[in-house]
Design a protein around this motif. Sequence first.
Motif, PDB file in Angstrom:
ATOM      1  N   ASN A  74       3.664   4.383  -9.704  1.00 19.77           N
ATOM      2  CA  ASN A  74       2.433   4.418 -10.939  1.00 19.77           C
ATOM      3  C   ASN A  74       1.714   3.199 -11.189  1.00 19.77           C
ATOM      4  O   ASN A  74       1.585   2.732 -12.201  1.00 19.77           O
ATOM      5  N   GLY A  75       1.188   2.426 -10.081  1.00 17.59           N
ATOM      6  CA  GLY A  75       0.337   1.215 -10.386  1.00 17.59           C
ATOM      7  C   GLY A  75       0.868   0.238  -9.225  1.00 17.59           C
ATOM      8  O   GLY A  75       2.070   0.071  -8.891  1.00 17.59           O
ATOM      9  N   SER A  76      -0.212  -0.903  -9.318  1.00 13.39           N
ATOM     10  CA  SER A  76       0.231  -1.927  -8.333  1.00 13.39           C
ATOM     11  C   SER A  76       1.445  -2.866  -8.727  1.00 13.39           C
ATOM     12  O   SER A  76       1.871  -3.430  -8.171  1.00 13.39           O
ATOM     13  N   HIS A  77       1.519  -3.069 -10.195  1.00 15.56           N
ATOM     14  CA  HIS A  77       2.321  -4.149 -10.655  1.00 15.56           C
ATOM     15  C   HIS A  77       3.631  -3.462 -10.254  1.00 15.56           C
ATOM     16  O   HIS A  77       4.606  -4.212  -9.792  1.00 15.56           O
TER      17      HIS A  77
ATOM     18  N   HIS B 152       1.041  -1.235   0.065  1.00 15.90           N
ATOM     19  CA  HIS B 152       0.021   0.279   0.040  1.00 15.90           C
ATOM     20  C   HIS B 152       1.034   1.387  -0.031  1.00 15.90           C
ATOM     21  O   HIS B 152       0.642   2.240  -0.802  1.00 15.90           O
ATOM     22  N   PHE B 153       1.671   1.274   0.817  1.00 13.44           N
ATOM     23  CA  PHE B 153       2.781   2.169   0.911  1.00 13.44           C
ATOM     24  C   PHE B 153       3.424   2.806  -0.451  1.00 13.44           C
ATOM     25  O   PHE B 153       3.585   3.757  -0.956  1.00 13.44           O
ATOM     26  N   LEU B 154       3.768   1.599  -1.265  1.00 17.33           N
ATOM     27  CA  LEU B 154       4.424   1.486  -2.457  1.00 17.33           C
ATOM     28  C   LEU B 154       3.374   2.337  -3.566  1.00 17.33           C
ATOM     29  O   LEU B 154       3.819   2.852  -4.493  1.00 17.33           O
ATOM     30  N   LYS B 155       2.104   1.618  -3.406  1.00 20.38           N
ATOM     31  CA  LYS B 155       1.216   1.831  -4.633  1.00 20.38           C
ATOM     32  C   LYS B 155       0.954   3.518  -4.456  1.00 20.38           C
ATOM     33  O   LYS B 155       0.640   3.933  -5.707  1.00 20.38           O
TER      34      LYS B 155
ATOM     35  N   PRO C  66      15.261  -6.151  13.128  1.00 20.71           N
ATOM     36  CA  PRO C  66      14.640  -6.606  14.465  1.00 20.71           C
ATOM     37  C   PRO C  66      13.366  -6.318  14.219  1.00 20.71           C
ATOM     38  O   PRO C  66      12.908  -5.048  13.481  1.00 20.71           O
ATOM     39  N   LYS C  67      12.322  -6.838  14.672  1.00 25.61           N
ATOM     40  CA  LYS C  67      11.022  -6.762  14.627  1.00 25.61           C
ATOM     41  C   LYS C  67      10.636  -5.211  15.065  1.00 25.61           C
ATOM     42  O   LYS C  67       9.675  -4.636  14.492  1.00 25.61           O
ATOM     43  N   ASP C  68      11.394  -4.434  16.029  1.00 20.77           N
ATOM     44  CA  ASP C  68      10.950  -3.242  16.459  1.00 20.77           C
ATOM     45  C   ASP C  68      11.313  -2.273  15.517  1.00 20.77           C
ATOM     46  O   ASP C  68      10.618  -0.995  15.450  1.00 20.77           O
ATOM     47  N   TYR C  69      12.092  -2.436  14.607  1.00 21.56           N
ATOM     48  CA  TYR C  69      12.580  -1.591  13.558  1.00 21.56           C
ATOM     49  C   TYR C  69      12.170  -2.001  12.116  1.00 21.56           C
ATOM     50  O   TYR C  69      12.444  -1.297  11.184  1.00 21.56           O
ATOM     51  N   ALA C  70      11.190  -3.087  11.883  1.00 14.13           N
ATOM     52  CA  ALA C  70      11.230  -3.625  10.487  1.00 14.13           C
ATOM     53  C   ALA C  70      10.505  -2.613   9.706  1.00 14.13           C
ATOM     54  O   ALA C  70      10.836  -2.332   8.759  1.00 14.13           O
ATOM     55  N   ARG C  71       9.508  -1.904  10.088  1.00 14.01           N
ATOM     56  CA  ARG C  71       8.755  -0.809   9.177  1.00 14.01           C
ATOM     57  C   ARG C  71       9.643   0.108   8.866  1.00 14.01           C
ATOM     58  O   ARG C  71       9.803   0.543   7.822  1.00 14.01           O
ATOM     59  N   GLN C  72      10.318   0.820   9.920  1.00 15.41           N
ATOM     60  CA  GLN C  72      11.386   1.534   9.587  1.00 15.41           C
ATOM     61  C   GLN C  72      12.460   1.144   8.364  1.00 15.41           C
ATOM     62  O   GLN C  72      12.867   1.969   7.628  1.00 15.41           O
ATOM     63  N   TYR C  73      12.960   0.205   8.743  1.00 12.97           N
ATOM     64  CA  TYR C  73      13.874  -0.482   7.737  1.00 12.97           C
ATOM     65  C   TYR C  73      13.243  -0.754   6.453  1.00 12.97           C
ATOM     66  O   TYR C  73      13.875  -0.538   5.050  1.00 12.97           O
ATOM     67  N   LEU C  74      12.016  -1.178   6.178  1.00  7.13           N
ATOM     68  CA  LEU C  74      11.254  -1.537   5.202  1.00  7.13           C
ATOM     69  C   LEU C  74      10.819  -0.142   4.296  1.00  7.13           C
ATOM     70  O   LEU C  74      11.405  -0.249   3.014  1.00  7.13           O
ATOM     71  N   VAL C  75      10.847   0.797   4.870  1.00  6.30           N
ATOM     72  CA  VAL C  75      10.326   2.114   4.364  1.00  6.30           C
ATOM     73  C   VAL C  75      11.625   2.752   3.840  1.00  6.30           C
ATOM     74  O   VAL C  75      11.690   3.428   2.831  1.00  6.30           O
ATOM     75  N   SER C  76      12.675   2.898   4.578  1.00  2.96           N
ATOM     76  CA  SER C  76      13.993   3.247   4.327  1.00  2.96           C
ATOM     77  C   SER C  76      14.592   2.620   3.002  1.00  2.96           C
ATOM     78  O   SER C  76      14.768   3.092   1.925  1.00  2.96           O
ATOM     79  N   THR C  77      14.332   1.176   2.938  1.00  4.42           N
ATOM     80  CA  THR C  77      15.088   0.542   1.787  1.00  4.42           C
ATOM     81  C   THR C  77      14.011   0.864   0.456  1.00  4.42           C
ATOM     82  O   THR C  77      14.455   0.890  -0.544  1.00  4.42           O
TER      83      THR C  77
END
Length: 169
Positions: free
Chosen positions: A29-32, A22-25, A53-64
């Motif tokens: 420009n699109g779901s694909h 969802h963040f990336l959509k 680590p679980k506590d930083y997973a979202r931060q890491y994924l967003v940064s990546t």
Amino acid sequence: MNRDTQVELTQLYINHKGWLSHFLKKRLNGSHQAADMVQDIYLKILVSGKVPPKDYARQYLVSTAKNLIIDKNRRWRIEQAYLESIQNLPEETHASPEYRLQIIETLIEVDVLLHKLTEKARQAFLLRRVEGLSYQAIATQLNVSLSSVEKYVAKGLQACAMAMMESDL
């Protein structure tokens, strides 16, 4: 990759794939494209073998994700600039698609290399090596001393030499 890391990566994927997609959509420009980027992110984690680590997973994924989007946009700009630069050349001088890909990959490596320099060093190096300006003209344009320009250009040359020693540029 050991069994525990595989389990952690699988759990990371299950727990975060939905919101990451969802963040990336919203940013692509699109779901694909978002689905491709999600796969690229998890592939990058898989290759590194380091699950955040679980506590930083979202931060890491967003940064990546943000870094991959920047890389994708930079690559697109480089490809477009290259294709624009050859569009007016006679067709018989055009490289094969494979060779074009090699050229684009090399240009991307050079771009990454140049972006490791400071802004002024990068500007000075490009003004000297691409535009052919004199050191004095560069000093005037960048509003720095002549010795600063010499140091900036030397840093650029040193970075290029190091890159050539590390790879087959």
